[in-house]
Enzyme design. Structure first.
Site, PDB file in Angstrom:
ATOM      1  N   ASP A 128       0.810  -1.213   0.000  1.00 29.84           N
ATOM      2  CA  ASP A 128       0.000   0.000   0.000  1.00 29.84           C
ATOM      3  C   ASP A 128       0.845   1.265   0.000  1.00 29.84           C
ATOM      4  OD1 ASP A 128       0.770  -0.753   2.646  1.00 29.84           O
ATOM      5  OD2 ASP A 128      -0.689   0.657   3.479  1.00 29.84           O
ATOM      6  N   GLU A 195       0.337  -1.415   5.654  1.00 31.09           N
ATOM      7  CA  GLU A 195       1.383  -0.915   6.559  1.00 31.09           C
ATOM      8  C   GLU A 195       1.130   0.543   6.928  1.00 31.09           C
ATOM      9  OE1 GLU A 195       5.333   0.935   7.622  1.00 31.09           O
ATOM     10  OE2 GLU A 195       3.884   1.456   6.059  1.00 31.09           O
TER      11      GLU A 195
END
Length: 491
Positions: A128, A195
């Protein structure tokens, strides 16, 4: 007079002896983290097609795997697209490794080694990226999600954080698998999907490993890099993170009766809250010259001028002076103590209304050796006698990670590769932000945080900022690093 003369001679003798000790300790000073890189046998690099690597990084950027604060806003089909693209782009990897897609879209790849007696290694890189701040798109030299290749770089959100690592790890694995490489040691890749918004994917992967009894030799994730203009020396230094600070946000609530501002009580809730904030920030955690932050200074000392070497080699004498100098830099000070940062306030919704409660939030980054319990105890002691309630903002934060070894084989290998053949000094460091690797505590003996890219302090500002880009030279460095790392550790 004779007595005074003897006293004077005695003082001269003491000073001379002291000077001798200082000189000897300076001359013989050697950081405990130093590695003899000539003793580390590194595997040769496997060629990686750099033009294809750049194109692949460009393509990965076009998947909008954006972690929004509200996860309901995430377009999860973008993660599905990225997974399909990885399978198509890296066929040798997907033939050699077993892929698992966890329910939350985290990825776990396993390349089974031929020797089950060898503990596996784990490489991490998340899928991400953070959003681009609305209204700043026009400030980008190239559109943030098009992956434009220009000016000897790949441009776009995630080109460094962290698709640069994800793609170069896969490029390296693909080159190794296609070359016929067969690992003796199992190689695992973990790629979390969130994350930037909590790390539930990494937590799920860690839980899976614990369930299976996996105990890795070491883990490597993002976190630190090669700083081209390291402040103490003004030249490149490779900083490898040994641990991460803990994270927690304290919520302070001062309850009050409220009412009209035209008839305020002797002390309003806002005043009580202000006193509490000042009491907490007025009792800071002292700087302590220990842990990864101190080890970083020690490791760099041999590269500095004589006076700095004298001070660092003799902290028993000059420790107070050293800490006072380091305290002048917020970045340096942050590596040596728990930081306290008030960040948010809430009071009345209208200027002529007394709030029924006033609230503040204070963010802590907790140094190794301390815990959230220590922080709460200090805050309660500072606010004793004030009518405030203290609690942790949900979900409660986390304590600092354990500090990894600087004598292990993993450290020696990372230091040898990061040193670029001895041309770049290597220092341990403390990550003051957070990475997915913090959840690997208990899964691995050691957890390290380093990506082999070179950038100046100013250039690192593009991470989560405007004009994020990966230079083609850094792309080459990273594929070379990962191929040699995997071939050496697992070969």
């Amino acid at each position: 007079m004779k007595t005074l003369g003897k006293v004077g001679l005695g003082l001269v003798g003491i000073v001379a002896a002291l000077a001798g000790v200082v000189a000897y300790r300076t001359a013989t000073f050697k950081p405990a983290t130093a590695v003899d890189i000539t003793a580390v046998k590194l595997a040769a690099s496997v060629p990686v097609d750099q033009a294809k690597a750049a194109q692949h990084l460009s393509e990965s950027i076009r998947f909008l795997t954006i972690s929004h604060q509200d996860k309901a806003e995430n377009d999860w089909s973008q993660w599905d697209g990225l997974h399909a693209w990885l399978a198509t782009t890296y066929p040798a990897v997907h033939k050699a490794m077993v892929r698992e897609i966890l329910p939350n879209k985290a990825l776990v790849y396993t390349w089974k080694g031929s020797d089950p007696a060898l503990a596996p290694i784990v490489l991490m890189a998340h899928q991400d990226v953070v959003p681009v701040t609305a209204g700043t798109e026009k400030d980008w030299k190239h559109p943030p999600f098009e992956g434009v290749i220009a000016e000897n770089a790949v441009w776009g959100r995630g080109s460094i954080d962290d698709k640069g690592s994800l793609v170069t790890i896969f490029e390296s694995l693909e080159a190794l698998a296609a070359s016929g490489f067969q690992p003796k040691r199992t190689v695992i890749v973990v790629s979390g999907q969130d994350e930037e918004a909590g790390g539930t994917g990494a937590q799920a992967a860690a839980a899976l490993f614990k369930q299976r009894g996996v105990k890795a030799e070491w883990v490597l994730d993002e976190g630190m890099a090669v700083v081209k203009d390291f402040p103490m020396v003004g030249k490149p230094v490779a900083v490898v993170g040994l641990g991460e600070k803990g994270y927690a946000t304290l919520k302070i609530v001062a309850k009050a009766s409220g009412g009209h501002s035209s008839a305020p009580p002797k002390e309003t809730g806002v005043e009580t809250l202000s006193k509490a904030i000042l009491a907490i920030t007025g009792s800071p955690f002292p700087l302590e010259f220990k842990g990864p932050g101190a080890d970083m200074i020690r490791a760099i000392a041999p590269e500095t001028g004589l006076m700095t070497r004298v001070v660092v080699a003799n902290t028993w004498l000059f420790g107070g002076l050293l800490k006072s100098q380091l305290a002048k830099s917020p970045a340096s000070a942050a590596t040596l103590h728990t930081t306290i940062a008030p960040t948010m306030l809430k009071g009345s919704p209208k200027e002529n209304v007394l709030p029924q409660d006033a609230t503040a939030w204070i963010n802590y980054r907790i140094a190794p050796g301390q815990t959230r319990a220590d922080v709460m105890a200090r805050a309660k002691a500072a606010t004793k006698g004030l009518a405030v309630d203290l609690s942790w903002e949900a979900p409660g934060g986390n304590d600092p990670s354990p500090v990894s070894s600087t004598s292990s084989e993993g450290w020696k290998l990372l230091a040898a590769l990061a040193s670029d053949g001895g041309k770049t000094p290597v220092a341990p460091g403390l990550v003051t932000a957070g990475t997915d690797s913090r959840y690997m505590t208990g899964v691995a003996k050691d957890v390290y945080r380093f990506a082999p890219m070179h950038a100046s302090i100013a250039e690192f500002g593009m991470i989560h900022g405007t004009n994020e880009h990966m230079s083609l030279e850094n792309l080459r460095r990273m594929t070379d690093f990962y191929t040699r790392l995997i071939a050496t550790a697992a070969g």
